[in-house]
Design an enzyme around this catalytic site. Structure first.
Site, short mmCIF file in Angstrom:
data_model
loop_
_atom_site.label_atom_id
_atom_site.label_comp_id
_atom_site.label_asym_id
_atom_site.label_seq_id
_atom_site.Cartn_x
_atom_site.Cartn_y
_atom_site.Cartn_z
N GLY A 10 0.66 -1.15 -0.05
CA GLY A 10 0.08 0.05 0.09
C GLY A 10 1.00 1.13 -0.04
O GLY A 10 1.75 1.20 0.51
N THR A 140 5.24 1.00 5.86
CA THR A 140 3.70 0.83 5.91
C THR A 140 3.00 1.70 7.00
O THR A 140 3.90 2.16 7.96
CB THR A 140 3.35 -0.52 6.35
N ASP A 142 0.47 1.25 8.69
CA ASP A 142 0.27 0.27 9.66
C ASP A 142 1.06 0.33 10.93
O ASP A 142 0.55 -0.02 11.93
CB ASP A 142 -0.12 -1.06 9.22
N GLY A 187 -5.20 0.57 9.18
CA GLY A 187 -4.40 -0.16 10.04
C GLY A 187 -4.29 -1.73 10.01
O GLY A 187 -3.45 -2.39 10.64
N GLU A 243 -10.03 0.17 11.58
CA GLU A 243 -10.97 -0.68 10.64
C GLU A 243 -10.99 -2.28 11.03
O GLU A 243 -11.90 -2.98 10.61
CB GLU A 243 -10.36 -0.46 9.28
N GLN A 296 -5.54 8.93 3.99
CA GLN A 296 -4.52 9.04 5.36
C GLN A 296 -3.11 8.24 4.90
O GLN A 296 -2.04 8.38 5.32
CB GLN A 296 -5.02 8.27 6.37
N ARG A 297 -3.18 7.71 3.50
CA ARG A 297 -1.99 7.15 2.87
C ARG A 297 -1.13 8.11 2.23
O ARG A 297 0.21 7.96 2.05
CB ARG A 297 -2.18 5.94 2.12
O1 F6P Z 1 -0.76 -1.02 3.24
C1 F6P Z 1 -1.67 -1.06 4.54
C2 F6P Z 1 -2.72 -0.80 4.36
O2 F6P Z 1 -3.11 0.51 4.09
C3 F6P Z 1 -3.88 -1.11 5.18
O3 F6P Z 1 -4.10 0.03 6.31
C4 F6P Z 1 -5.35 -1.25 4.58
O4 F6P Z 1 -6.12 -2.16 5.17
C5 F6P Z 1 -4.92 -1.91 3.35
O5 F6P Z 1 -3.48 -1.40 3.13
C6 F6P Z 1 -5.72 -1.61 2.33
O6 F6P Z 1 -5.24 -2.38 1.20
P1 F6P Z 1 -5.47 -1.76 -0.29
O7 F6P Z 1 -3.93 -1.09 -0.73
O8 F6P Z 1 -5.40 -3.11 -1.27
O9 F6P Z 1 -6.50 -0.75 -0.60
#
Ligand code: F6P
Length: 407
Positions: A10, A140, A142, A187, A243, A296-297
């Site tokens: 992610g 990450t 997380d 997370g 989540e 948030q990413r």
């Molecule tokens: O990389 C971690 C994360 O952002 C988690 O927090 C989240 O549950 C998951 O990836 C979401 O996955 P995707 O990138 O496939 O949407």
């Protein structure tokens, strides 16, 4: 020799900064000729889809811009390498790409799933007596990688989440009627990011009044009781929920899609909505849920300078470690002190982190299972410090992007 870099898992605000760290160290190393970027993580190596990074990142300004651009400039993947015994063909393709392009070092920037690739690929290469080195750089939002004190990308996500929760607190407290606002935070199975909202305490905020983590016990009835108690004290109750909490009555099937990624992880989403309905039905007050979701990413407009600087540093160290002959290792941070904040960068066998998760410490969870202690505040605060001077154009942040013909 040539080297290759790939990004996996992610997105975060800091993965490109780690790429810049490896790249800069590569430029400083005389014996390194080409620096390749693999498109979509390990998939680019399997399919021989490589970019010559030196022809793309040409100036110091490019490097500075890429450092502050969120997500993965090279694209990403959630690809699980098969075991060699069950599918040797994939490994032969990888070896072919690495050999044809004279790649002697492969740096993989990713989380616990990506470290599985570092473990498997380095073991395969050792097994065939190849000298090609494979090194992992953690990342990450997380913050769930074992061994390392924290992961690049987490500090920036935590800073965005806390700042956003603070804005939600202001917004939700304007009316005279009682209300509950539930904020769902990412997370997966670990509650670090949700817990990090406690840093608002350092600035005198009382909210979030309730914090629910996957590591704590949760029951819907206890949640309703907690909310009622907080409503007796505060007009606008703010709840931060991960989540990944498991609702005790098994109703997660009602709000989750049931779909999984290649590593078998469920796509989590919707627990905030579930709790919103619960409050609406059982308490009957004004209630709203907010899912911070992917915002948030990649919120680099409010990233943590500490995070971005560290991400670059750990990338530089990764290449040095590989040049020193190490393989199958993941770089990590060891915290030396909170005040003044200091970390050292070390390495560990990638197998110590691959497919494993580091949970939020139980001793930092309140006995009521709905808050975190001040020890958590001391841990989180240094990670969100400092602001990056983001380059703006037309009032918006500027992002580094691959030229169109290379996307
Ligand atoms: O990389 C971690 C994360 O952002 C988690 O927090 C989240 O549950 C998951 O990836 C979401 O996955 P995707 O990138 O496939 O949407």
């Amino acid at each position: 020799m040539n080297i290759a870099i790939a990004q996996s898992g992610g997105p975060t605000c800091a993965i490109n900064a780690s790429l810049v760290g490896v790249f800069k160290q590569g430029l400083l190393t005389e014996e390194i000729d080409a620096i390749f970027g693999s498109i979509n993580g390990i998939e680019g190596i399997i399919n021989d889809e490589l970019l010559n990074l030196k022809s793309m990142i040409k100036t110091n300004e490019d490097m500075e811009l890429l450092r502050q651009t969120p997500s993965t400039m090279l694209g990403s993947c959630r690809y699980k390498l098969p075991d060699f015994e069950s599918d040797p063909a994939v490994y032969e393709k990888i070896l072919h790409t690495l050999t044809v392009h004279r790649i002697e070092i492969f740096v993989y920037i990713g989380g616990n799933d990506s470290m599985d690739t570092v473990v498997k690929l380095s073991a395969y290469l050792k097994n065939i007596s190849s000298d090609i080195k494979v090194i992992g750089v953690p990342k990450t939002i997380d913050n769930d990688l074992p061994v390392t004190d924290h992961t690049p990308g987490f500090g920036s996500a935590a800073k965005y989440v806390a700042a956003t929760v603070q804005e939600i607190i202001r917004d939700s407290s304007v009316y005279s009627i009682p209300s509950v606002t539930v904020i769902e935070i990412m997370g997966r199975h670990a509650g670090w990011l949700t817990a990090s909202t406690c840093v608002l305490r350092a600035n005198g905020e009382e909210a979030p009044h309730l914090i629910y983590l996957p590591e704590a016990e949760f029951s819907s009835e206890q949640f309703l009781e907690d909310v009622r108690k907080e409503m007796a004290k505060h007009k606008a109750v703010i709840v931060a929920v991960s989540e990944g909490i498991s609702v005790s009555d098994g109703s997660s099937e009602e709000f989750q899609s049931g779909k999984v990624d290649n590593f078998g992880h469920k796509y989590l989403s919707g627990v905030g909505k579930y709790l919103e309905r619960l409050v609406a039905d059982r308490i009957g007050c004004k209630v709203r849920s907010i899912e911070l979701n992917v915002m948030q990413r990649c919120s680099s407009h409010i990233c943590s300078k500490t995070d971005i600087d560290e991400a670059e540093r750990i990338g530089r160290h990764a290449l040095s470690a590989a040049l020193d002959g190490n393989t199958g290792q993941m770089m990590y941070f060891r915290r030396v002190s909170d005040i003044p904040y200091a970390v050292t960068i070390e390495m560990t066998e990638a197998s110590n982190t691959a497919n494993l998760e580091k949970m939020f410490p139980k001793e930092w969870i309140s006995p009521e299972q709905n808050q975190v202690t001040d020890a958590a505040v001391s841990y989180f605060l240094p990670l969100i410090q400092g602001e990056v001077n983001i380059l703006m154009k037309n009032g918006l942040p500027v992002h580094f992007q691959r030229p169109l013909q290379m996307r």
